[in-house]
Motif scaffolding. Structure first.
Motif, PDB file in Angstrom:
ATOM      1  N   THR A 143      -0.151   0.511  -8.150  1.00 51.61           N
ATOM      2  CA  THR A 143      -0.119  -0.389  -6.998  1.00 51.61           C
ATOM      3  C   THR A 143       1.185  -1.184  -7.029  1.00 51.61           C
ATOM      4  N   HIS A 175       1.470   8.553  -5.344  1.00 50.09           N
ATOM      5  CA  HIS A 175       0.470   9.622  -5.478  1.00 50.09           C
ATOM      6  C   HIS A 175       0.956  10.939  -4.873  1.00 50.09           C
ATOM      7  N   ARG A 176       1.712  10.880  -3.803  1.00 53.93           N
ATOM      8  CA  ARG A 176       2.260  12.117  -3.220  1.00 53.93           C
ATOM      9  C   ARG A 176       3.207  12.789  -4.208  1.00 53.93           C
ATOM     10  N   SER A 190       1.766   2.849  -3.499  1.00 55.27           N
ATOM     11  CA  SER A 190       0.727   3.674  -4.112  1.00 55.27           C
ATOM     12  C   SER A 190       0.644   5.038  -3.438  1.00 55.27           C
ATOM     13  N   GLU A 191       0.707   5.044  -2.116  1.00 57.13           N
ATOM     14  CA  GLU A 191       0.605   6.306  -1.382  1.00 57.13           C
ATOM     15  C   GLU A 191       1.755   7.256  -1.721  1.00 57.13           C
ATOM     16  N   ASP A 225       0.817  -1.211   0.000  1.00 55.08           N
ATOM     17  CA  ASP A 225       0.000   0.000   0.000  1.00 55.08           C
ATOM     18  C   ASP A 225       0.854   1.265   0.000  1.00 55.08           C
ATOM     19  N   GLY A 226       1.974   1.240   0.680  1.00 56.10           N
ATOM     20  CA  GLY A 226       2.836   2.414   0.755  1.00 56.10           C
ATOM     21  C   GLY A 226       3.357   2.851  -0.598  1.00 56.10           C
TER      22      GLY A 226
END
Length: 180
Positions: free
Chosen positions: A126, A109-110, A105-106, A102-103
Motif C-alpha cells: 500500500t 500488483h500488475r 497497490s494496483e 490506491d493506484g
C-alpha cells in the motif's frame, strides 16, 4: 508519452528505509540492501535506515518520526504485508495516512503478477501520504522491492519523469494543513 525529459534537472530527495522483521539483522537484510542500492544508484539521499520488529506501535512510531523529519521526503518499508498473525505493517501505517494511494497497490500488483502470477494477492502492499511525506509499504522479499522500485518508484521519484511525478507535487502535499 511517458519518459525522462533531459531538459529538466534531477532533484534528489531524502529517503528512509524501514525493514519490518522479527528475525532480520542488518547483516542479512537483503530487501533493505536492495532498496538502499537502488536509492543511491538513482542519485537520491539515504537519510535513515532501520529495522524494527513486527510490532504495530514500533512501526508506527518510527515512520511517524521520519515523517516529521524535514530531511525525509519518502519512507519505504519492507516486510509485514502478508496475512500471518505477525504481518501488521499496513495496520500500523494506514491510520497515519492522510491520503491513501490506491493506484500504487494496483500498479504494484500488475507488475508483480507478471513475475509471480496469482501469488501477488498474498501481499497487502500500500501507499499513502502523511505529514507531507510519501510512504510506501512493500513486501519483505528482495524481488518485491525490485519490482516496486524499478517499476514505479524510480520513475515517480524522478523530477524529470513526464508527464508527471511525485517530486513536483511534494511542495503542495501539506496545502490542506495551511488553509486554516
Amino acid at each position: 508519452m511517458a519518459g525522462i525529459d533531459e531538459k529538466r534537472p534531477f532533484i534528489p530527495v531524502g529517503i528512509a528505509i524501514l525493514t519490518v522483521s522479527d528475525t532480520r539483522t542488518r547483516a542479512d537484510d537483503k530487501s533493505g540492501d536492495t532498496l538502499e542500492a537502488r536509492v543511491r544508484d538513482a542519485g537520491h539521499r539515504l537519510e535513515a535506515r532501520a529495522i524494527v520488529s513486527d510490532d504495530k506501535t514500533k512501526i508506527y512510531d518510527q515512520v511517524k518520526a521520519w515523517t516529521l523529519d524535514p530531511n525525509i521526503d519518502v519512507v519505504i518499508t519492507t516486510g509485514g504485508t502478508g496475512f500471518t498473525g505477525r504481518d501488521v505493517t499496513p495496520e500500523a501505517l494506514e491510520p497515519l495516512f492522510e491520503k491513501r494511494m490506491d493506484g500504487f497497490s494496483e500498479v504494484f500488483h500488475r507488475i508483480s503478477f507478471e513475475k509471480i502470477g496469482t501469488s501477488t494477492i498474498q501481499s497487502r502492499a500500500t501507499g499513502g501520504v502523511a505529514n507531507a511525506t510519501f510512504i510506501f509499504v512493500l513486501p519483505g522479499s528482495p524481488g518485491a522491492c525490485r519490482d516496486a522500485w524499478d517499476g514505479i518508484l524510480k520513475q515517480q521519484l524522478d523530477y524529470r519523469h513526464m508527464p508527471c511525478n511525485f517530486v513536483e507535487i511534494m511542495p503542495r502535499l501539506d496545502e490542506h494543513l495551511k488553509r486554516g
